[in-house]
Design a protein around this motif. Structure first.
Motif, PDB file in Angstrom:
ATOM      1  N   UNK A 285      21.598  -4.822  -7.276  1.00  0.00           N
ATOM      2  CA  UNK A 285      21.937  -5.297  -7.226  1.00  0.00           C
ATOM      3  C   UNK A 285      23.138  -6.195  -6.000  1.00  0.00           C
ATOM      4  N   UNK A 286      24.063  -4.827  -5.766  1.00  0.00           N
ATOM      5  CA  UNK A 286      25.142  -4.948  -4.894  1.00  0.00           C
ATOM      6  C   UNK A 286      24.913  -4.359  -3.786  1.00  0.00           C
ATOM      7  N   UNK A 287      23.468  -5.364  -3.347  1.00  0.00           N
ATOM      8  CA  UNK A 287      23.182  -5.175  -1.760  1.00  0.00           C
ATOM      9  C   UNK A 287      22.146  -4.628  -1.476  1.00  0.00           C
ATOM     10  N   UNK A 288      21.098  -4.009  -2.360  1.00  0.00           N
ATOM     11  CA  UNK A 288      20.635  -2.545  -2.105  1.00  0.00           C
ATOM     12  C   UNK A 288      18.994  -3.454  -2.483  1.00  0.00           C
ATOM     13  N   UNK A 289      19.068  -4.665  -3.119  1.00  0.00           N
ATOM     14  CA  UNK A 289      17.785  -5.028  -3.527  1.00  0.00           C
ATOM     15  C   UNK A 289      17.753  -6.463  -3.168  1.00  0.00           C
TER      16      UNK A 289
ATOM     17  N   UNK B 140       1.043  -1.166  -0.192  1.00  0.00           N
ATOM     18  CA  UNK B 140      -0.393  -0.490  -0.432  1.00  0.00           C
ATOM     19  C   UNK B 140       0.670   0.917  -0.098  1.00  0.00           C
ATOM     20  N   UNK B 141       1.947   1.652   0.886  1.00  0.00           N
ATOM     21  CA  UNK B 141       2.795   2.559   0.724  1.00  0.00           C
ATOM     22  C   UNK B 141       4.702   2.193   1.548  1.00  0.00           C
ATOM     23  N   UNK B 142       4.992   1.006   0.704  1.00  0.00           N
ATOM     24  CA  UNK B 142       6.409   0.710   0.659  1.00  0.00           C
ATOM     25  C   UNK B 142       7.698   2.163   1.434  1.00  0.00           C
ATOM     26  N   UNK B 143       7.465   3.683   0.828  1.00  0.00           N
ATOM     27  CA  UNK B 143       8.083   3.905   1.506  1.00  0.00           C
ATOM     28  C   UNK B 143       7.831   4.231   2.731  1.00  0.00           C
ATOM     29  N   UNK B 144       6.807   3.935   3.319  1.00  0.00           N
ATOM     30  CA  UNK B 144       6.716   4.074   4.461  1.00  0.00           C
ATOM     31  C   UNK B 144       7.584   2.472   5.705  1.00  0.00           C
ATOM     32  N   UNK B 145       7.914   1.778   4.848  1.00  0.00           N
ATOM     33  CA  UNK B 145       8.282   0.684   4.958  1.00  0.00           C
ATOM     34  C   UNK B 145       9.296  -0.191   4.366  1.00  0.00           C
ATOM     35  N   UNK B 146      10.675   1.321   3.639  1.00  0.00           N
ATOM     36  CA  UNK B 146      11.519   1.076   3.266  1.00  0.00           C
ATOM     37  C   UNK B 146      12.938   0.754   3.891  1.00  0.00           C
ATOM     38  N   UNK B 147      12.809   0.487   4.685  1.00  0.00           N
ATOM     39  CA  UNK B 147      13.950  -0.681   5.860  1.00  0.00           C
ATOM     40  C   UNK B 147      13.717  -1.467   6.182  1.00  0.00           C
ATOM     41  N   UNK B 148      12.521  -2.069   5.404  1.00  0.00           N
ATOM     42  CA  UNK B 148      11.934  -3.629   6.633  1.00  0.00           C
ATOM     43  C   UNK B 148      11.790  -4.569   5.070  1.00  0.00           C
ATOM     44  N   UNK B 149      10.135  -4.261   5.292  1.00  0.00           N
ATOM     45  CA  UNK B 149       9.480  -5.090   4.124  1.00  0.00           C
ATOM     46  C   UNK B 149       9.475  -4.699   2.949  1.00  0.00           C
ATOM     47  N   UNK B 150       9.282  -3.163   3.002  1.00  0.00           N
ATOM     48  CA  UNK B 150       8.766  -2.554   2.076  1.00  0.00           C
ATOM     49  C   UNK B 150      10.512  -2.416   1.156  1.00  0.00           C
ATOM     50  N   UNK B 151      11.458  -2.946   1.131  1.00  0.00           N
ATOM     51  CA  UNK B 151      12.825  -2.403   0.544  1.00  0.00           C
ATOM     52  C   UNK B 151      12.589  -3.159  -0.503  1.00  0.00           C
ATOM     53  N   UNK B 152      12.524  -3.928  -1.260  1.00  0.00           N
ATOM     54  CA  UNK B 152      12.340  -4.719  -1.981  1.00  0.00           C
ATOM     55  C   UNK B 152      11.697  -4.029  -3.092  1.00  0.00           C
TER      56      UNK B 152
END
Length: 382
Positions: free
Chosen positions: A265-269, A229-241
Motif C-alpha cells: 500500500x506504500x506506493x506499489x499497489x 493474460x500475462x501481467x508480468x509482461x506489463x508489470x511496469x504499466x497496466x499489469x502493475x496492479x
C-alpha cells in the motif's frame, strides 16, 4: 420504528460488521495515500465514516418506507429520467478516472451514477415484470417483455461506452437473472451467452493482444484486458496492479503481517483503498480474515435469496433475486480481479472498499431487502 422488532439480524448484523470493518481497513489502506497527496492521513477515514453513517440513515429510511411507494409510476419515471440523463451527460462531460468517464464532481465528493443505476434497474425491472406476470409464457416471453428488455439494454450500452465494463456486466447479470426468474427460457440464455463468450475469447482477445503488441492500441481498458493474460509482461504499466496484488497475497499468508504493516500500500499497489482493498486485507490480516469477510457477505446473499423464495409477492421476490445477483457478481468481479482470475474491471468490494456512491447504493439495496424481510416476519408472527 415498529419494523425494528421484525429486523432480520442475519442481514443487518453482517452488514453492520462489514461496514465498520470497511472503515478500519480504508484508514489502513489510505493513510499513506493521504500523506503522499499532501493531505491528512485520516482524510479518507473521515469521508468513509461519513459515507457509512449516511448509509445507515438510508437503510433506516428504506426500512420504514412503505415499499409500494417504490412502485409509484411517477417515482419510477422520475428516477428513469435522472438515470438516463446522468448516463448521457457522463459520455459528454464526465470526469475520467482510470480510463472511464464515470464520475461527476459535486464539491468535495465524486458521484458515480452507474452505481445508483444498479438499484434503479432492480426496482424498475421487478415492477415491469410483475405488471406483465399474467402475460408471461415460456413460448411468447418476448412479446410482453421486449420493451423493458430494450430499455435495460440501452442502459447497459450507455454504461459500457463510458467505458465501464464492470458496471455494464453487473447490470447485465442483474437483468439476466431477473428475466430468468420471470420465466425466460434458460436454454436460450445459455446459447446467447455461450456465443458471446466464444466471440470474446476467440476473436476479441487475440485481436487485442496482436494490436497491443504492435503498439497500435492505447485504450486503457483494452490494455487491462491484455495485461490479464500475462501481467508480468506489463508489470511496469497496466499489469502493475495485478502483479503487486500477487505480492500482497503472498506476503500475507495465513495470518497476515499485522494491521497497518502492509508493504504494497506504500506506493506499489495503485488503488489500495478501493478496487484492491482485499489484497491489503489479505496482506495485513491474512487469508483467515479474508475468508471470514467473504463468509459474512455470503451469509447476507444467501439470506436475501431465502427471503425472495419465501415471499408470496413476485415483485418482492424479483427485488431480492436482483439484489443477491448484484452482491454476488460484484464480489466475484472484485475477487476475480484481485486473484488474477478475471480481467480488472474497477469494481469495488461490497461494504469494504472506499466510496460514497457504492456505499449508498448498497445501503439502498440493504434497506429494501430488510423492509421485505420485516414484512415477512410480521406476517408470520401475525
Amino acid at each position: 420504528m415498529r419494523k425494528l422488532k421484525y429486523l432480520d439480524y442475519f442481514i443487518a448484523v453482517p452488514y453492520l460488521i462489514l461496514s465498520l470493518f470497511g472503515i478500519v481497513m480504508v484508514y489502513s489502506a489510505s493513510a499513506d495515500i493521504g500523506s503522499q497527496n499532501g493531505g491528512s492521513p485520516v482524510s479518507y477515514l473521515i469521508k468513509q465514516a461519513i459515507y457509512v453513517v449516511m448509509g445507515l440513515v438510508i437503510v433506516a429510511f428504506m426500512l420504514s418506507l412503505n415499499i409500494n411507494k417504490l412502485r409509484n409510476r411517477s417515482v419510477l419515471r422520475l428516477a428513469g429520467w435522472l438515470a438516463f440523463g446522468a448516463l448521457f451527460l457522463l459520455i459528454a462531460m464526465g470526469q475520467t478516472i482510470n480510463g472511464a468517464a464515470g464520475w461527476f464532481h459535486l464539491g468535495p465528493i465524486s458521484i458515480q451514477p452507474a452505481e445508483f443505476v444498479k438499484f434503479y434497474v432492480i426496482i424498475w425491472l421487478a415492477n415491469a415484470i410483475d405488471h406483465r406476470q399474467d402475460e408471461l409464457q415460456v413460448e411468447n416471453w418476448w412479446v410482453p417483455m421486449w420493451r423493458p428488455v430494450l430499455i435495460c439494454c440501452i442502459i447497459v450500452i450507455l454504461i459500457f461506452v463510458q467505458p465501464d465494463m464492470g458496471g455494464a456486466a453487473i447490470n447485465a447479470a442483474i437483468i439476466l437473472v431477473m428475466c430468468l426468474a420471470s420465466g425466460f427460457n434458460y436454454r436460450r440464455a445459455i446459447v446467447y451467452f455461450s456465443g458471446l463468450f466464444l466471440f470474446i475469447v476467440g476473436i476479441v482477445f487475440p485481436i487485442a493482444v496482436k494490436f497491443t503488441e504492435s503498439g497500435h492500441v492505447h485504450n486503457y481498458k483494452l490494455l487491462r484486458l491484455v495485461a490479464f493474460i500475462n501481467p508480468f509482461d506489463h508489470a511496469q504499466t497496466v499489469g502493475q496492479q495485478l502483479v503487486n496484488s500477487y505480492y500482497a497475497l503472498s506476503n500475507g499468508g495465513i495470518f497476515g503481517v499485522g494491521w497497518g504493516n502492509s508493504i504494497q500500500k506504500t506506493g506499489y499497489l495503485p488503488e489500495p483503498n478501493t478496487d484492491f482493498i482485499m489484497a491489503i486485507v489479505a496482506e495485513e490480516l491474512g487469508l483467515v480474515t479474508a475468508l471470514i469477510l467473504i463468509a459474512l457477505l455470503f451469509t447476507i446473499i444467501m439470506r436475501i435469496v431465502l427471503v425472495g423464495i419465501r415471499s408470496h409477492s413476485a415483485y418482492q421476490s424479483l427485488v431480492c433475486y436482483g439484489s443477491a445477483t448484484y452482491l454476488t457478481i460484484q464480489t466475484l468481479f472484485n475477487l476475480g480481479g484481485v486473484l488474477g482470475m478475471l480481467p480488472i474491471t474497477g469494481v469495488t468490494f461490497p461494504f469494504i472498499s472506499y466510496g460514497g456512491s457504492s456505499t449508498w447504493t448498497l445501503a439502498l439495496v440493504m434497506g429494501v431487502v430488510l423492509n421485505i424481510s420485516a414484512r415477512q416476519n410480521r406476517e408470520r408472527q401475525a
